[in-house]
Scaffold this active site. Sequence first.
Site, PDB file in Angstrom:
ATOM      1  N   ARG A 165     -24.885  27.662  43.172  1.00 52.93           N
ATOM      2  CA  ARG A 165     -25.767  26.553  43.561  1.00 52.93           C
ATOM      3  C   ARG A 165     -26.016  26.514  45.068  1.00 52.93           C
ATOM      4  O   ARG A 165     -27.113  26.170  45.503  1.00 52.93           O
ATOM      5  CB  ARG A 165     -25.165  25.220  43.100  1.00 52.93           C
ATOM      6  CG  ARG A 165     -25.286  25.073  41.610  1.00 52.93           C
ATOM      7  CD  ARG A 165     -24.628  23.811  41.135  1.00 52.93           C
ATOM      8  NE  ARG A 165     -24.942  23.598  39.734  1.00 52.93           N
ATOM      9  CZ  ARG A 165     -24.294  22.757  38.959  1.00 52.93           C
ATOM     10  NH1 ARG A 165     -23.304  22.052  39.429  1.00 52.93           N
ATOM     11  NH2 ARG A 165     -24.635  22.617  37.698  1.00 52.93           N
ATOM     12  N   LYS A 213     -22.244  22.823  19.374  1.00 50.24           N
ATOM     13  CA  LYS A 213     -22.705  21.663  18.603  1.00 50.24           C
ATOM     14  C   LYS A 213     -24.202  21.608  18.366  1.00 50.24           C
ATOM     15  O   LYS A 213     -24.988  21.791  19.292  1.00 50.24           O
ATOM     16  CB  LYS A 213     -22.308  20.401  19.350  1.00 50.24           C
ATOM     17  CG  LYS A 213     -20.823  20.184  19.332  1.00 50.24           C
ATOM     18  CD  LYS A 213     -20.501  18.806  19.848  1.00 50.24           C
ATOM     19  CE  LYS A 213     -19.001  18.587  19.854  1.00 50.24           C
ATOM     20  NZ  LYS A 213     -18.562  17.918  21.058  1.00 50.24           N
ATOM     21  N   GLY A 220     -25.792  25.032  30.738  1.00 51.03           N
ATOM     22  CA  GLY A 220     -24.501  25.375  31.335  1.00 51.03           C
ATOM     23  C   GLY A 220     -23.849  26.663  30.875  1.00 51.03           C
ATOM     24  O   GLY A 220     -23.655  27.580  31.679  1.00 51.03           O
ATOM     25  N   GLY A 225     -28.383  19.431  31.667  1.00 52.26           N
ATOM     26  CA  GLY A 225     -29.044  18.276  31.045  1.00 52.26           C
ATOM     27  C   GLY A 225     -30.496  18.148  31.475  1.00 52.26           C
ATOM     28  O   GLY A 225     -31.374  17.846  30.661  1.00 52.26           O
TER      29      GLY A 225
HETATM   30  P1  AMP Z   1     -22.201  23.715  23.967  1.00 51.00           P
HETATM   31  O1  AMP Z   1     -21.590  22.918  25.092  1.00 51.00           O
HETATM   32  O2  AMP Z   1     -22.409  22.938  22.712  1.00 51.00           O
HETATM   33  O3  AMP Z   1     -23.401  24.505  24.414  1.00 51.00           O
HETATM   34  O4  AMP Z   1     -21.086  24.781  23.590  1.00 51.00           O
HETATM   35  C1  AMP Z   1     -20.642  25.800  24.440  1.00 51.00           C
HETATM   36  C2  AMP Z   1     -19.316  26.279  23.921  1.00 51.00           C
HETATM   37  O5  AMP Z   1     -19.477  26.715  22.586  1.00 51.00           O
HETATM   38  C3  AMP Z   1     -18.699  27.446  24.652  1.00 51.00           C
HETATM   39  O6  AMP Z   1     -17.609  26.990  25.397  1.00 51.00           O
HETATM   40  C4  AMP Z   1     -18.264  28.393  23.537  1.00 51.00           C
HETATM   41  O7  AMP Z   1     -16.926  28.823  23.673  1.00 51.00           O
HETATM   42  C5  AMP Z   1     -18.385  27.545  22.296  1.00 51.00           C
HETATM   43  N1  AMP Z   1     -18.630  28.309  21.076  1.00 51.00           N
HETATM   44  C6  AMP Z   1     -19.500  29.306  20.885  1.00 51.00           C
HETATM   45  N2  AMP Z   1     -19.380  29.801  19.640  1.00 51.00           N
HETATM   46  C7  AMP Z   1     -18.423  29.076  19.023  1.00 51.00           C
HETATM   47  C8  AMP Z   1     -17.827  29.112  17.717  1.00 51.00           C
HETATM   48  N3  AMP Z   1     -18.235  29.996  16.808  1.00 51.00           N
HETATM   49  N4  AMP Z   1     -16.888  28.225  17.446  1.00 51.00           N
HETATM   50  C9  AMP Z   1     -16.472  27.334  18.360  1.00 51.00           C
HETATM   51  N5  AMP Z   1     -16.968  27.254  19.607  1.00 51.00           N
HETATM   52  C10 AMP Z   1     -17.943  28.119  19.929  1.00 51.00           C
END
Ligand code: AMP
Length: 422
Positions: free
Chosen positions: A35, A220, A380, A403
Amino acid sequence: MQFIDKYNFKNKRVIVRFDFNVPLNKEFQVTDDTRIRAAVPTIKKIFAGGGSIIAMSHLGRPKGVSDNFSLKHIIPVLEKLIGQKVLFAGDCVGNEAAEMAKNLKAGEFLLLENLRFYEEEEGKPRNLPADASDDEKSAAKKTVKEKQKQFVNRLASFADCYVNDSFGTAHRAHASTTLIAGNFPNDKMFGYIMNGEIEAIEKVMNAPERPFTAILGGSKISTKIPIIEKLLDKVNNLIIGGGMGFTFIKALGGNIGCSLCEDVELAKKILKAADEKNVKIYLPVDVCATRASFDEVMNGAAVDVQVFDIYKIPEGFQGLDAGMQSIDIWKNVLFASKTILWNGPVGVFEVETFAAGTLAIGKAVAEATGKGAYSLVGGGDSVAAINKFNLASEVSYVSTGGGALLEYMEGIELPGVKAIKE
Ligand code: AMP
């Protein structure tokens, strides 16, 4: 609205909102200077035009004044990147800051202390007792809003013009990101990061060359519903990987073991909408899974990994990375695309054992870019991944906003953008 390329900075004191919210280690050293590095073109431009800089930023989420969140920690890195001394005011609106700003000479850089040491920056009351009544809450809110005006006026009094170069906070209507623009009706503009971000997002969302493919990953679905809905109106192909993929597999009748699973009905609705809108969805076909717990995996324990058909994950196994068959299919989609948006890793890339899928996607996006596709990587964790794999320079644009990027793509007018444009 003014434009940084055309504005006359000669002998002007320029107050700039940067995003110097960088990660620090236990010794308070900057562990990722992306950044700060990204801010250099705006800094150079102002200096080349004969101006001086009063830099504002936040760092972390302090609840008040705290040495742990002091922006003084970033000074060594900042000085190295801009190749000159940085002056520092230990209170962003104190007399020292005012005096230093007044005496600033062309080509000098003054960094103000963390704006979020003051509740006025975010305009939200702090330290309200947990049992505060609604009346007390609204009185406290009113008081902060009034103090916020003084805070904004004080900061604005230091300078002749305002530049916003903090895309990461553009979705927040804070004092330094939005309100202060009102004090400079004829002398406000975007810096180069803001310009670059807006241009990249507009290009992808409003004028994409087709085929347009988005890769969505991460853990998620729930946090990404608005962006999925928006993308269904824009893309030709949607690759869905990472933790969020399993809910879709379950919605299609698969056995996903103990992999992440959210709202199956929602996944069904999204699949139906995609079908109606002629968006081709590419879910994983195979998966690297383990019986180990998520904590064991994250702690770097040696875990046993097996590859399964994505529809046949046995009980007790959790899928944590895309398998290579999925990657091969996704690669072909990416190589045929002219516009690519990547948001979210397709596996737990933070640990070596489950990083291969995300690395392969990163490489494929880079290769497609080399062949002429326009690629935007944002949100992120995909940015963290692309940096980890040293591929940032091989894609078209890496967004600095998490965000803010998602909200902009969802079609929400960002307060920080609006305040400069209006
Ligand atoms: P998000 O903040 O929802 O974009 O999620 C990012 C996170 O998702 C990262 O830290 C990854 O380690 C995690 N991630 C990616 N694939 C998986 C999976 N199959 N199961 C659990 N966590 C995951």
